[in-house]
Design a protein around this motif. Structure first.
Motif, PDB file in Angstrom:
ATOM      1  N   PHE A 176      -7.641   4.498  34.678  1.00  0.00           N
ATOM      2  CA  PHE A 176      -7.757   3.806  35.960  1.00  0.00           C
ATOM      3  C   PHE A 176      -9.199   3.611  36.418  1.00  0.00           C
ATOM      4  O   PHE A 176      -9.463   2.851  37.333  1.00  0.00           O
ATOM      5  N   ASP A 177     -10.150   4.336  35.812  1.00  0.00           N
ATOM      6  CA  ASP A 177     -11.515   4.372  36.332  1.00  0.00           C
ATOM      7  C   ASP A 177     -12.435   3.490  35.506  1.00  0.00           C
ATOM      8  O   ASP A 177     -12.811   3.831  34.387  1.00  0.00           O
ATOM      9  N   LYS A 178     -12.842   2.360  36.076  1.00  0.00           N
ATOM     10  CA  LYS A 178     -13.743   1.464  35.360  1.00  0.00           C
ATOM     11  C   LYS A 178     -15.213   1.817  35.571  1.00  0.00           C
ATOM     12  O   LYS A 178     -16.096   1.081  35.141  1.00  0.00           O
ATOM     13  N   GLU A 179     -15.448   2.921  36.246  1.00  0.00           N
ATOM     14  CA  GLU A 179     -16.814   3.431  36.357  1.00  0.00           C
ATOM     15  C   GLU A 179     -17.038   4.576  35.372  1.00  0.00           C
ATOM     16  O   GLU A 179     -18.104   5.180  35.344  1.00  0.00           O
ATOM     17  N   SER A 180     -16.065   4.883  34.555  1.00  0.00           N
ATOM     18  CA  SER A 180     -16.137   6.038  33.669  1.00  0.00           C
ATOM     19  C   SER A 180     -16.954   5.747  32.423  1.00  0.00           C
ATOM     20  O   SER A 180     -17.175   4.591  32.034  1.00  0.00           O
ATOM     21  N   ALA A 181     -17.397   6.826  31.756  1.00  0.00           N
ATOM     22  CA  ALA A 181     -18.106   6.693  30.486  1.00  0.00           C
ATOM     23  C   ALA A 181     -17.195   6.076  29.429  1.00  0.00           C
ATOM     24  O   ALA A 181     -17.645   5.331  28.561  1.00  0.00           O
ATOM     25  N   ASP A 182     -15.909   6.388  29.508  1.00  0.00           N
ATOM     26  CA  ASP A 182     -14.934   5.843  28.563  1.00  0.00           C
ATOM     27  C   ASP A 182     -14.879   4.331  28.650  1.00  0.00           C
ATOM     28  O   ASP A 182     -14.911   3.634  27.631  1.00  0.00           O
ATOM     29  N   TYR A 183     -14.803   3.788  29.869  1.00  0.00           N
ATOM     30  CA  TYR A 183     -14.727   2.332  30.040  1.00  0.00           C
ATOM     31  C   TYR A 183     -16.033   1.680  29.585  1.00  0.00           C
ATOM     32  O   TYR A 183     -16.021   0.604  28.964  1.00  0.00           O
ATOM     33  N   GLU A 184     -17.148   2.317  29.888  1.00  0.00           N
ATOM     34  CA  GLU A 184     -18.441   1.787  29.450  1.00  0.00           C
ATOM     35  C   GLU A 184     -18.512   1.721  27.920  1.00  0.00           C
ATOM     36  O   GLU A 184     -18.968   0.728  27.345  1.00  0.00           O
ATOM     37  N   MET A 185     -18.022   2.775  27.254  1.00  0.00           N
ATOM     38  CA  MET A 185     -18.017   2.790  25.793  1.00  0.00           C
ATOM     39  C   MET A 185     -17.100   1.702  25.251  1.00  0.00           C
ATOM     40  O   MET A 185     -17.431   0.996  24.277  1.00  0.00           O
ATOM     41  N   ASN A 186     -15.924   1.556  25.865  1.00  0.00           N
ATOM     42  CA  ASN A 186     -14.982   0.524  25.442  1.00  0.00           C
ATOM     43  C   ASN A 186     -15.601  -0.870  25.566  1.00  0.00           C
ATOM     44  O   ASN A 186     -15.462  -1.708  24.672  1.00  0.00           O
TER      45      ASN A 186
END
Length: 339
Positions: free
Chosen positions: A26-36
Motif C-alpha cells: 500500500f505504501d508508494k513511499e517505501s523502499a520496496d516501491y522505489e526498487m520496483n
C-alpha cells in the motif's frame, strides 16, 4: 536494512549476490516501491544496469483484473502453488465487498495501491462499463437529456471532454469521455508508455506540437452540440479563456463550474450513489478506469467532498473523473429546469 546488507557485501568483492523477493503493498513511499520502479526502468531500457537481474510478474497497466486470462501474468505458478479456484473466490469477494478489493489486488494480483480503501471500486466500474456506439446514440438522441463537462490541461498533458446522457425513461446515466494529449507527451511524459498504448488502441486523440490544440476540442464540442443536442457544457474557468471565447463565438452553450468543494460535493456523492445502485454506466475506456484508480476524496469539517489525486506525482491523472463530475453537476443544476 537493505542498504546495511548491501554495505556488508563489500568484503566479498565481486562475488556477492543479493536476492530480493516481494509482493506489492500500500505504501508508494517505501523502499520496496522505489526498487520496483527502478527495476521497471531497467526493463524498459531507461536505465542501463547489467548488475541487476529483474523478473516482474505483474499485469499490464491497462489489463482487466477481472479477466481470468490475465491472472497468469501475476501468478506464474497458477494451479501449482495457488489454484485458479482460490483466485476466483478472491475476485468474488472483491466484487461483493468493495473494502476488500485493494488488499486482494495487492496480495493476490501484485498491484500497487496507495491506500486500503478506494472511492468507487474498479469492480463496480467494470460491471457498469459499456461500449459507446456513437451512431446509435446519435440516432436515438431524443431518448436522452445531455449535459457536458471538460477539464483542460495546464500546458502539455491530458484534456478530458465528457458527456452525460440521461435516459429519462429508466433514470440511467451514460457517461462518455474523449481524451486529448499533445504529441510531445508521447516522448516526455512519465506516462509515455501508457499514452502510446492508448493512442494505438484508439482511446486517445493526439494533437500536433507540445501543447494541446484546443481547436480539436472545439470541433468535437460543436459536433456533440449538433449530434446530441447538448444543453450545457460545464467547465473550470482555470486555463480555459481561449477555448471559452471560441466556443461562445461559435454558439456553444457554456457555463463556468469551478472545482471547489461546494460545487463538487453534490455530484461526487451522486455519482457514487448512481454507480453503486447500477444507475450509471461508463464507456469502456481504460483511461477512465485509470483516472478513477487515482482518486481519493478530500473532505472538509462539514463533510463536503471532492475528488483529488492520491499522490502529487505527475503520473497520477484524474481529468476524466473531473469532467464527468462537471457534466453530472450541470445535470443536477439544470435538469429539473429543462424537464
Amino acid at each position: 536494512m537493505f542498504e546495511n546488507l548491501l554495505s556488508a557485501t563489500a568484503a566479498r568483492g565481486g562475488t556477492s549476490h543479493i536476492s530480493v523477493i516481494g509482493t506489492s503493498g500500500f505504501d508508494k513511499e517505501s523502499a520496496d516501491y522505489e526498487m520496483n520502479t527502478n527495476c521497471k526502468k531497467i526493463l524498459d531500457g531507461e536505465v542501463q544496469d547489467d548488475t541487476v537481474f529483474v523478473a516482474l510478474y505483474m499485469m499490464d497497466d491497462d489489463d482487466d483484473f477481472y479477466d481470468e486470462d490475465n491472472w497468469i501474468k501475476a501468478n506464474p505458478n497458477m494451479d501449482v502453488s495457488v489454484s485458479i479456484d482460490f483466485l476466483r473466490k478472491r475476485i468474488k469477494t472483491a466484487k461483493q465487498t468493495p473494502a476488500q478489493e485493494v488488499p486482494i489486488l495487492t496480495k493476490n494480483f501484485n498491484v500497487y495501491c496507495d491506500a486500503p480503501t478506494v472511492w468507487i471500486p474498479s469492480s463496480v466500474l467494470h460491471d457498469q462499463g459499456f461500449h459507446f456506439d456513437y451512431k446509435k446514440f446519435k440516432q436515438n438522441k431524443g431518448k436522452y437529456v445531455v449535459f457536458g463537462g471538460f477539464d483542460l490541461a495546464s500546458v502539455s498533458d491530458f484534456t478530458a471532454l465528457s458527456l452525460d446522457f440521461y435516459e429519462e425513461s429508466t433514470g440511467h446515466h451514460y457517461f462518455y469521455t474523449r481524451y486529448y494529449l499533445p504529441e510531445s507527451a508521447l516522448l516526455e511524459s512519465p506516462n509515455k508508455s501508457k499514452y502510446k498504448t492508448w493512442k494505438r488502441q484508439g482511446y486517445l486523440v493526439v494533437t500536433p506540437g507540445n501543447t494541446t490544440d484546443y481547436d480539436y476540442i472545439l470541433n468535437d464540442m460543436m459536433k456533440f452540440f449538433t449530434d446530441f443536442d447538448v444543453i450545457w457544457f460545464g467547465y473550470d474557468p482555470y486555463n480555459s479563456t481561449y477555448l471559452v471565447i471560441k466556443a461562445t463565438e461559435a454558439g456553444c452553450p457554456l457555463e463556468p463550474y469551478g472545482q471547489s468543494l461546494l460545487n463538487f460535493n453534490q455530484p461526487t456523492k451522486e455519482m457514487e450513489r448512481l454507480f453503486r445502485e447500477k444507475k450509471a454506466y461508463m464507456d469502456d475506456n481504460p483511461i477512465s478506469y485509470f483516472c478513477f484508480s487515482n482518486v481519493v476524496l478530500k473532505e472538509d469539517w462539514n463533510q463536503n467532498v471532492k475528488p483529488v489525486k492520491k499522490s502529487s506525482e505527475k503520473t497520477f491523472k484524474i481529468d476524466g473523473v473531473v469532467s464527468k463530475l462537471e457534466a453530472l453537476g450541470m445535470w443536477l443544476k439544470y435538469y429539473n429546469w429543462t424537464a
